[in-house]
Structure formats: structure tokens, C-alpha cells
Design a protein around this motif. Sequence first.
Motif, PDB file in Angstrom:
ATOM      1  N   ALA A  47       0.825  -1.213   0.000  1.00 48.50           N
ATOM      2  CA  ALA A  47       0.000   0.000   0.000  1.00 48.50           C
ATOM      3  C   ALA A  47       0.857   1.260   0.000  1.00 48.50           C
ATOM      4  N   LYS A  48       2.077   1.160   0.518  1.00 47.05           N
ATOM      5  CA  LYS A  48       2.947   2.340   0.591  1.00 47.05           C
ATOM      6  C   LYS A  48       3.899   2.470  -0.591  1.00 47.05           C
ATOM      7  N   LEU A  49       4.011   1.455  -1.408  1.00 42.08           N
ATOM      8  CA  LEU A  49       4.949   1.525  -2.527  1.00 42.08           C
ATOM      9  C   LEU A  49       4.715   2.726  -3.439  1.00 42.08           C
ATOM     10  N   PRO A  50       3.460   3.130  -3.720  1.00 41.55           N
ATOM     11  CA  PRO A  50       3.284   4.312  -4.580  1.00 41.55           C
ATOM     12  C   PRO A  50       3.838   5.602  -3.983  1.00 41.55           C
ATOM     13  N   TYR A  51       4.168   5.583  -2.690  1.00 40.68           N
ATOM     14  CA  TYR A  51       4.643   6.805  -2.035  1.00 40.68           C
ATOM     15  C   TYR A  51       6.159   6.818  -1.833  1.00 40.68           C
ATOM     16  N   LEU A  52       6.865   5.866  -2.419  1.00 40.56           N
ATOM     17  CA  LEU A  52       8.314   5.808  -2.211  1.00 40.56           C
ATOM     18  C   LEU A  52       9.031   7.050  -2.737  1.00 40.56           C
ATOM     19  N   ASP A  53       8.457   7.699  -3.744  1.00 41.05           N
ATOM     20  CA  ASP A  53       9.085   8.899  -4.283  1.00 41.05           C
ATOM     21  C   ASP A  53       8.457  10.175  -3.704  1.00 41.05           C
ATOM     22  N   ALA A  54       7.777  10.038  -2.558  1.00 42.74           N
ATOM     23  CA  ALA A  54       7.132  11.198  -1.937  1.00 42.74           C
ATOM     24  C   ALA A  54       8.174  12.263  -1.608  1.00 42.74           C
ATOM     25  N   VAL A  55       7.907  13.497  -2.024  1.00 41.92           N
ATOM     26  CA  VAL A  55       8.843  14.607  -1.803  1.00 41.92           C
ATOM     27  C   VAL A  55       8.749  15.062  -0.348  1.00 41.92           C
ATOM     28  N   PRO A  56       9.877  15.199   0.342  1.00 42.05           N
ATOM     29  CA  PRO A  56       9.832  15.674   1.733  1.00 42.05           C
ATOM     30  C   PRO A  56       9.295  17.096   1.806  1.00 42.05           C
ATOM     31  N   ARG A  57       8.241  17.298   2.575  1.00 46.47           N
ATOM     32  CA  ARG A  57       7.650  18.630   2.732  1.00 46.47           C
ATOM     33  C   ARG A  57       7.418  18.922   4.206  1.00 46.47           C
ATOM     34  N   TRP A  58       7.273  20.204   4.508  1.00 44.12           N
ATOM     35  CA  TRP A  58       7.083  20.661   5.872  1.00 44.12           C
ATOM     36  C   TRP A  58       8.207  20.096   6.760  1.00 44.12           C
TER      37      TRP A  58
END
Length: 617
Positions: free
Chosen positions: A91-102
Motif C-alpha cells: 500500500a505504501k509503494l506508490p509513495y516511495l518517491d514522496a517529496v519531503p515537505r514541511w
Amino acid sequence: MPQYRRDVRDLAVCLLLAAIFFDLAVGTVVVRGLSIPAGWWIGLAIGHVLLIIAWWHGFVRKDARAEPGEVLPQRVYLLAPMLITAAHVVAKLPYLDAVPRWSTGIYYAELARAVSTLDFSAHDFATTYRLGAHPSHAYSMYLAVGQILTAGWSRAGLPTTPALRYAAANFQDLLLAAAAVWCFWLLIVRLFPALPRAHAVLITLCFAFNPLVFAHGLGPNTDLPITVGLILAILAFALDRPVLVAFAGLWMCFSKESGALTYGELWALVAALCVVQQLGPPWRKPAASLLVRRVLVPSLPLVAYVAYLRFTSPLVWVERSSGWNDQANPVLTPAFGLSSIQFETGLVSALLHNWNWIPTLAFIALLAKRQMWPRIAPRPIEERTAIFVRVIAWLFALGVVFACVYIKDNHARYYAPLIPLMLVLFYYALSQLVASVRAVTVVLATFFVVGFAQIWASLDPVGNAIWGTFAIGDRKVMLIQRGLQGQADGMIFNAQHQAVSRLYTRLNKVVFSGGQRPTLIFGIDHPWVVNYALWGLRLDERTMDYTYQATGSFVPDTRAVGQIDATTAPAHAVYVALPWLENPTVTLQKLRQIYRVNGEKVIADGGYHITAYELTR
């Protein structure tokens, strides 16, 4: 397996994990041609000698190899946690390239700086590996391994900032989250050995797909390791594994100040409820092994933390929080104090939001039952389980009190370590309130379903009603506090905050295509809340994706509408309307005094959307 052998094996594994980081970190400094102080070489040598001795005695010696390993459960027993952990990972694999924010952007930027500058001398380990001014050395060491390896040794061993990859840090956080899910399963089946298998599966699913637990593992932050370390520490206490307890304690103490506080509370509660109770009354002489395994060895992380505070430069947040101040500034000078706003925020965030009001109702019902019908004896449970349930209950209560009396900025991730405690108590309350196994199964299944859905949508009617919601396009997002922070870090209570990043990525590909470089104008002068490109983020000139790579990239020119006037306004600009943060109608009125609006483009992603207005003078 004898306790001695098991403890030595635990020590060997823990030393190996530490050696991996220090060997890589020292290797990069040596290849750069820099000198390392003699004290570090001596410490490194001693550490490796201890590692060899522990590994020899625990695994290599003939008598160690002759001893059978821990008896593993049957395959069917392992299948459920494996499938749950795998589902969490998928379920988390699509978020591996999530950009660090805040906050995650700050943490990653400081991690990059730490890995790039550590030399054990001018940039020493004690201060360089602090993230967000927290004593986050254990967590930083863990993430640094991935950063050094992805930087590669082809650059003379120097992992420079542009070569670092935030996807590697996201992947390591995914590994931590997976470990947390696995350990939570082990904790549940250890505390409640007679619980039906279906209940163990459902309560673990409730943890693995809790919206807050899911969300705060989507980027580097110092609250994730506290959550993982807390589960491991309680499990290790329950299994009587003092070395693992100390390892988890070091992990918690050297991730963040609140981790040290939580571990100190856990250690004191275990000492009081598990050790003192066994000694009397009537009082009797304690067994030396009991004191060593339950008290002395687990206290070592606290001793190390106090020594760290004593002999290194002061921690900013410890200094600022040392007094009682009812009028504390939650952002600049957080402190303990009595504030109605903080009290309300703490109670709501810990006990109500994200469907947490369901377990809270179960707690209230159990307390009411015990008070109104005291003659109804509680359902019997094992003495060991009863002790640890009391420890967890006190720990949860202290966590809620801390949330109410520590005046601070409110980030949802601060409450993540309470989730595993809450779920354990939730199951205990249900087991005491409801006799029907089928009814408990229905309640747990319902709680899992609504929590799972809450990951991607703000569906909690109670949470939505407290402070309301705000809209990003056609999708509503729950406000977790009053003020603008609710639309920034406050969004990281579920996965909806990632919509902002996806919209910005799509925006970049639209407005900067074909080599165009217009100035982006935002209607609010609050870079932290807008958080478009901060903390070293750049755009790749070819793909327009976010990157930390210095070559082949550029930093977009961004301005707030208040910084634009007739003399400074660029000839070509794009106004990015963010209706949940400002009033686009008012902003457009101001801009039309300077610009001509040539067109507008709707940037959409799954029901979330923003509008970009093309401006020319």
C-alpha cells in the motif's frame, strides 16, 4: 535456549547494526583524506572486538551452534503477520518517491547536511547528527546508511548533498514501519495468548492501516522511530530480553526528547509494577538477576541520555522547555503550562480524531462498568498480561497528560506513539465488556474498515465536526487544529497530504514546459505553509520533477502577492491559487492592477485540483 546465550546473540546483532553505520561513516571520511581523532579509532576498535566476541559466543562456537534456536511457531502462525506486513508495504509503494515537505523537508535537508559534513572532528558526531535540533543520532545513523550507499563510492567516497536520494530515506522508513507492524503482532499474541486468531489479525490490521501510523511513515521524521522503539521495548520487556530493551531504549532516547521521556516512563512503570510488586509486601530480598534484567540493564539508555545532556552542547528544545510558562509561544518557546487551547488540542488529537473516539468510548464504558457494578468481577486474565496492561494504561494516560500540558505546535505525528498503546487497551476493554467472540470480531472489523478508508479520505464525522474541514478542489480534508498549521503539517494525519505534492508536480510540468521559466505568485506570504520548494528542493530541467541534484536543475522563482508591485513585477508570471489558504478573488483583483490574465489551467489529481492563471504585463 539459556538466557545467557540469547542475550549474547541479541548483543551481537545490536553491535553489528551499529558497526554498519560507523564503518561506512568512517570509510567516507578516510577516503576524503581527512584525519579522524584517535579517540574515535580506539572506540571503533573496542566496538569491533566486542562484536567479534559476542558473535563468537552467540553464534560461532561449537556449543552455540549445537543449541537449538528459538522454537518458531507453525507456518500458519507466521502467515498472518507476513501477509499483513506485506499488505502494508504494498500500500505504501506508490509513495516511495514522496517529496519531503514541511517538517520532513527540514529533517531530510539536515540529514543530507549531516552525511555530507560529518568528519568526527570539526563537524563532530554529537552535534552534526541532530535533526531539527533534536538528539536524533540513532535515527540519523540508520538513515545515513542508505544515503551513503546510494551516493556510491565512485565519487571518492564522498556522499555529497546533490547525490543523495530522498527515496532511499523513504524506503528505510518503510522498512521501519514494516518492522513496527511485525512487532505489534508479536506483542498482541504475547500479551493475549488466548485471543482468537481472527482478533489478532484484525487488531494488527487496525494498527497497520491506522491513518496516522500510515501517514507518518511517508517521509523522514523523528516520531516514527519512537513509535517503533516503543513497541519493541514493550515486547522485549514482555519477553524478558534486556539487551533488546536497552537497544529499543537507545533508539527512543536518541531519536527525540519525547522518546527519552516516554522510555523513562516505561522503565519506571515496569520497575514499579513488574519488579516492586514481586518483592512484596511481605517484603523479601530481590533476586540479583531480576534487578539486573528488569532494572539495571534497561536503565542504561537513560544513563547514556543524561550523560549526553551533561557533556554535549545544550539541546535547544530542552532549554526552552525547562520552565513552567502558561503563556508559552507554541512555536518559538514551547513549555509546560496550563493553556485551554493546548488542553483542548491534546485531548481531541489523542482521543477523538481519526475515529479514535471509538476506542475512547470503549475505555469510558469499561470504567463506568467497574464503577457502577463493582461486584461484577472482571474476566480473568493471566497475571503477566494484567501487569503489562496496567503498564500500558499508565503509559497511555501519561502520554495524554503530556499532550495536554506541553504547549507546543500541533503536528499529528506527535500522537503516533499513542496509537499502539490505544489499540492494546481497546482490545482489552472489548474483551472485558463483550462476552461474544463474534461481537468483538464485528467491532474490530468495523474499526479496521473505517480506519482504512480514513487513510485516503476524511470520513470521521466526529473529527470533521470538531474544527471543521477545508477543501482542496472537490475533496475535503479534516482540520486537526485551529490556525494555518492545520493546512500544513497538520495534514499529515492521513495520506491526503500527498495530494498537495502531486498537484505541485503536475503544476511544474505544465507551467515550465518548453523551457518556460515564469515567476510563480502565491496569494499568501507564508512559505512554510505553501511549501512549494523549500529546504534545497529544485526542479529537474528535463523532467520538471523535484530533485536535490544541483546540476541540470533550477530553483523556481516564487513570490507572494504582497511582494509584487508595478516596479518589481516580472513580465511573465503564473498565479497559483490555493483556495484553502487564501481568497483567490481578492488576490486576482490585486494582480489585475498590474497584469493581464491571459488564461487559466486547472491542475487536477483524483478530485483534488488547483488553478494556475497565466499573467502578462
